[in-house]
Design an enzyme around this catalytic site. Structure first.
Site, mmCIF file in Angstrom:
data_model
loop_
_atom_site.group_PDB
_atom_site.id
_atom_site.type_symbol
_atom_site.label_atom_id
_atom_site.label_comp_id
_atom_site.label_asym_id
_atom_site.label_seq_id
_atom_site.Cartn_x
_atom_site.Cartn_y
_atom_site.Cartn_z
ATOM 1 N N ASN A 1 -48.804 2.433 50.673
ATOM 2 C CA ASN A 1 -50.041 2.279 51.434
ATOM 3 C C ASN A 1 -50.484 0.832 51.272
ATOM 4 O OD1 ASN A 1 -52.593 2.286 52.490
ATOM 5 N ND2 ASN A 1 -53.457 3.741 50.999
ATOM 6 N N TRP A 2 -50.320 0.056 52.324
ATOM 7 C CA TRP A 2 -50.609 -1.383 52.219
ATOM 8 C C TRP A 2 -52.109 -1.662 52.290
ATOM 9 C CZ3 TRP A 2 -46.334 -4.043 55.769
ATOM 10 C CH2 TRP A 2 -45.070 -3.718 55.250
ATOM 11 N N LYS A 3 -52.890 -0.648 52.589
ATOM 12 C CA LYS A 3 -54.358 -0.809 52.687
ATOM 13 C C LYS A 3 -54.684 -1.988 53.605
ATOM 14 C CE LYS A 3 -54.808 1.595 48.340
ATOM 15 N NZ LYS A 3 -55.548 1.850 47.107
ATOM 16 N N HIS B 1 -57.658 9.627 52.669
ATOM 17 C CA HIS B 1 -57.554 8.765 51.492
ATOM 18 C C HIS B 1 -58.930 8.618 50.842
ATOM 19 C CE1 HIS B 1 -56.980 5.270 48.957
ATOM 20 N NE2 HIS B 1 -55.695 5.560 48.981
ATOM 21 N N GLU C 1 -60.458 6.197 49.626
ATOM 22 C CA GLU C 1 -61.264 5.047 50.074
ATOM 23 C C GLU C 1 -61.975 5.372 51.384
ATOM 24 O OE1 GLU C 1 -58.127 2.143 49.679
ATOM 25 O OE2 GLU C 1 -58.212 2.456 47.519
ATOM 26 N N GLU D 1 -54.339 11.851 44.334
ATOM 27 C CA GLU D 1 -54.709 10.511 43.893
ATOM 28 C C GLU D 1 -56.042 10.559 43.167
ATOM 29 O OE1 GLU D 1 -52.605 7.347 46.495
ATOM 30 O OE2 GLU D 1 -54.442 7.916 47.503
ATOM 31 N N GLY E 1 -55.988 1.594 41.776
ATOM 32 C CA GLY E 1 -56.284 0.168 41.692
ATOM 33 C C GLY E 1 -56.906 -0.246 40.371
ATOM 34 N N SER F 1 -52.042 3.677 40.592
ATOM 35 C CA SER F 1 -51.431 2.718 39.667
ATOM 36 C C SER F 1 -49.967 3.038 39.331
ATOM 37 C CB SER F 1 -52.265 2.598 38.382
ATOM 38 O OG SER F 1 -53.576 2.147 38.689
HETATM 39 P P1 13P Z 1 -52.807 1.736 43.593
HETATM 40 O O1 13P Z 1 -51.329 2.007 43.497
HETATM 41 O O2 13P Z 1 -53.116 0.302 43.921
HETATM 42 O O3 13P Z 1 -53.552 2.261 42.413
HETATM 43 O O4 13P Z 1 -53.346 2.549 44.865
HETATM 44 C C1 13P Z 1 -53.035 3.889 44.991
HETATM 45 C C2 13P Z 1 -53.424 4.354 46.331
HETATM 46 O O5 13P Z 1 -54.600 4.462 46.651
HETATM 47 C C3 13P Z 1 -52.375 4.645 47.302
HETATM 48 O O6 13P Z 1 -52.864 5.262 48.441
#
Ligand code: 13P
Length: 254
Positions: free
Chosen positions: A9-11, A96, A98, A168, A174, A214
């Site tokens: 997931n490149w966000k 997600h 976020e 997650e 993160g 992570s």
């Molecule tokens: P990180 O791997 O940066 O913790 O993010 C996880 C995530 O939200 C993947 O969708």
């Protein structure tokens, strides 16, 4: 045996030119390695077409990070499922954390996105997970159960073929703070039990449940060694081709 599934997931990283470079490095990195892991990357909307061009003909699949549930119309700023297919996507993420935390996503809107995406022919990774506050209040099972039932409670048997779930924990995203393999396994097992209740035993055994939060090359193998951890949804470490390829390599051996 469920085939391991590693998704990046490149966000909100990588515009079209950077996306091309990263997709190329990943495409080349998986070339020639045994085809035993499903690999997916999810760039931002504006970079989908660029990544699709690079990934055409490779085993690396393409997904978007969100989708709106209407087919078309006056919905400024939104993107429909058919548009994602047209941009070369096979997959989309839904729910997600976020989106839930910062953009008002609810269990209800996750379900609407999921159903619209499936109806259009996309496959979907549905994300669930508790906050730190919820974990500390011993609410993890209740929250995850509510999120899973809310999103995938009304799926047909056929729809289940196009759905994966991602656990997650918000406190592990993160933060560098990864769930222990045992913590992940406990929740994945709960999710698999729920799938059994909602669908069938065959579906329960077939659906892949990814862990996210992570994940790095150094911790992937241990997480993936757990019985109900079938893959990873990777954020930060999916932005460096070498790290992402390291996680894919760990999954190849799992
Ligand atoms: P990180 O791997 O940066 O913790 O993010 C996880 C995530 O939200 C993947 O969708």
């Amino acid at each position: 045996m469920r085939r391991p599934f590693i998704a990046g997931n490149w966000k909100m990283h990588c515009g079209p030119s950077q996306a091309r470079d990263l997709a190329l490095a990943i495409r080349n990195g998986v070339l020639g390695s045994p085809d035993v892991v499903d690999v997916l990357v999810c760039p931002p909307f504006v970079s989908l077409a660029a990544a699709a061009e690079i990934l055409a003909g490779s085993t690396v699949q393409l997904g978007a990070q969100n989708v709106f549930w209407e087919e078309k119309g006056a919905w400024t700023g939104e993107v429909a499922a058919a548009m994602l297919l047209d941009s070369g996507c096979q997959w989309v993420l839904a729910g997600h954390s976020e989106r839930r935390q910062f953009f008002g996503e609810t269990d209800e809107t996750v379900a609407k996105r999921l159903h619209a995406a499936l109806a259009a022919g996309l496959k979907v990774i549905v994300c669930v997970g508790e906050t730190l506050e919820e974990r500390e209040a011993d609410q993890t099972a209740a929250v995850v159960t509510r999120q899973v039932r809310g999103a995938v409670g009304a799926l047909s048997m056929q729809d289940w073929n196009s759905v994966s779930l991602a656990y997650e924990p918000v406190w592990a995203i993160g933060t560098g703070r990864v769930a222990t393999p045992e913590q992940a396994q406990e929740v994945h097992h709960l999710i698999r039990d729920l799938i059994g209740e909602m669908a069938s035993q065959a579906t329960q055994e077939a659906v892949r449940i990814l862990y996210g939060g992570s994940v790095k090359p150094g911790n992937a193998a241990e997480l993936l060694s757990k019985a109900d951890v079938d893959g990873a949804l990777v954020g930060g470490a999916s932005l460096q081709a070498a790290d992402f390829l390291g996680i894919i390599a760990a999954a190849s051996g799992s």
